[in-house]
Write a protein that holds these residues in place. Structure first.
Motif, PDB file in Angstrom:
ATOM      1  N   UNK A 126      55.314  43.549  40.027  1.00  0.00           N
ATOM      2  CA  UNK A 126      54.296  44.606  39.934  1.00  0.00           C
ATOM      3  C   UNK A 126      53.958  44.889  38.462  1.00  0.00           C
ATOM      4  N   UNK A 127      54.988  44.995  37.647  1.00  0.00           N
ATOM      5  CA  UNK A 127      54.774  45.272  36.223  1.00  0.00           C
ATOM      6  C   UNK A 127      54.032  44.134  35.536  1.00  0.00           C
ATOM      7  N   UNK A 128      54.445  42.892  35.781  1.00  0.00           N
ATOM      8  CA  UNK A 128      53.802  41.767  35.104  1.00  0.00           C
ATOM      9  C   UNK A 128      52.372  41.564  35.595  1.00  0.00           C
ATOM     10  N   UNK A 177      50.187  44.077  33.793  1.00  0.00           N
ATOM     11  CA  UNK A 177      49.962  43.654  32.404  1.00  0.00           C
ATOM     12  C   UNK A 177      48.923  42.535  32.351  1.00  0.00           C
ATOM     13  N   UNK A 178      49.076  41.554  33.222  1.00  0.00           N
ATOM     14  CA  UNK A 178      48.153  40.417  33.227  1.00  0.00           C
ATOM     15  C   UNK A 178      46.733  40.848  33.601  1.00  0.00           C
ATOM     16  N   UNK A 179      46.609  41.807  34.519  1.00  0.00           N
ATOM     17  CA  UNK A 179      45.285  42.308  34.888  1.00  0.00           C
ATOM     18  C   UNK A 179      44.637  43.051  33.723  1.00  0.00           C
ATOM     19  N   UNK A 180      45.449  43.769  32.945  1.00  0.00           N
ATOM     20  CA  UNK A 180      44.924  44.529  31.815  1.00  0.00           C
ATOM     21  C   UNK A 180      44.691  43.664  30.584  1.00  0.00           C
ATOM     22  N   UNK A 181      45.210  42.437  30.596  1.00  0.00           N
ATOM     23  CA  UNK A 181      45.048  41.494  29.487  1.00  0.00           C
ATOM     24  C   UNK A 181      44.630  40.134  30.047  1.00  0.00           C
ATOM     25  N   UNK A 182      43.406  40.039  30.554  1.00  0.00           N
ATOM     26  CA  UNK A 182      42.957  38.786  31.194  1.00  0.00           C
ATOM     27  C   UNK A 182      42.798  37.650  30.198  1.00  0.00           C
ATOM     28  N   UNK A 183      42.843  36.424  30.732  1.00  0.00           N
ATOM     29  CA  UNK A 183      42.658  35.244  29.884  1.00  0.00           C
ATOM     30  C   UNK A 183      41.237  35.157  29.340  1.00  0.00           C
ATOM     31  N   UNK A 184      40.273  35.706  30.094  1.00  0.00           N
ATOM     32  CA  UNK A 184      38.870  35.667  29.679  1.00  0.00           C
ATOM     33  C   UNK A 184      38.271  37.059  29.816  1.00  0.00           C
ATOM     34  N   UNK A 185      37.368  37.427  28.889  1.00  0.00           N
ATOM     35  CA  UNK A 185      36.699  38.720  29.019  1.00  0.00           C
ATOM     36  C   UNK A 185      35.552  38.611  30.022  1.00  0.00           C
ATOM     37  N   UNK A 186      34.792  39.696  30.199  1.00  0.00           N
ATOM     38  CA  UNK A 186      33.707  39.711  31.197  1.00  0.00           C
ATOM     39  C   UNK A 186      32.631  38.671  30.908  1.00  0.00           C
ATOM     40  N   UNK A 239      56.610  34.609  41.088  1.00  0.00           N
ATOM     41  CA  UNK A 239      55.809  35.788  41.418  1.00  0.00           C
ATOM     42  C   UNK A 239      55.528  36.661  40.192  1.00  0.00           C
ATOM     43  N   UNK A 240      56.123  36.305  39.039  1.00  0.00           N
ATOM     44  CA  UNK A 240      55.899  37.083  37.819  1.00  0.00           C
ATOM     45  C   UNK A 240      54.644  36.654  37.081  1.00  0.00           C
ATOM     46  N   UNK A 241      54.074  35.525  37.459  1.00  0.00           N
ATOM     47  CA  UNK A 241      52.816  35.099  36.853  1.00  0.00           C
ATOM     48  C   UNK A 241      51.764  35.014  37.961  1.00  0.00           C
ATOM     49  N   UNK A 242      50.672  35.717  37.753  1.00  0.00           N
ATOM     50  CA  UNK A 242      49.649  35.816  38.807  1.00  0.00           C
ATOM     51  C   UNK A 242      48.581  34.760  38.637  1.00  0.00           C
TER      52      UNK A 242
END
Length: 135
Positions: free
Chosen positions: A23-25, A28-37, A132-135
């Motif tokens: 849940x925590x990771x 974090x990954x959702x709040x720091x995406x690999x690509x912006x909008x 499961x720690x990497x989405x």
């Protein structure tokens, strides 16, 4: 001087449930995406792998003075291969008083190498395929 026991010991840290860690990771990954909008790569760091030998060497060089490792967060603004500053972690051995062990003249193994550890393999480039720690 206080008789209180130092909180810094080799047993600091405890297990957490995998679903909590996931849940925590994920957050974090959702709040720091690999690509912006706009589809521009942001080059986030989701995790960093360090090999067992490197971790053991970092602790062993200080002998019994080392009770654990502190992990500092940092930003590498010198990487010419990227347009963004890359998040880095810097690992340092810590003594029973919570002090960073940085004075290489006091290494028990006679080492004079740099007293901190970095240059691990970063994720998303080097991620687990089925965690499961990497989405």
């Amino acid at each position: 001087m206080s008789n209180a026991t130092s909180p810094y010991s080799p047993s600091v840290g405890s297990p957490i449930p995998l679903d909590t860690a996931a849940k925590w990771t994920k957050k974090y990954q959702q709040e720091h995406p690999e690509f912006d909008e706009d589809g521009v790569a942001q080059e986030p760091t989701y995790a960093t792998f360090f090999g067992r030998k490197a971790l053991k060497k970092l602790m062993k060089r200080w002998g019994k003075r080392c009770v654990g490792i502190r992990i500092y967060q940092g930003i590498d603004d010198t990487d010419s291969t990227t347009t963004t500053n890359r998040r880095r972690v810097v690992l340092v051995a810590v003594d029973k008083h919570g002090n960073d062990l940085l004075d290489v003249s006091k290494c028990e193994d006679g080492s004079v190498a740099d007293p901190v550890l970095d240059n691990g393999l970063t994720c998303p480039k080097h991620c687990s395929n089925d965690s499961p720690l990497i989405q």
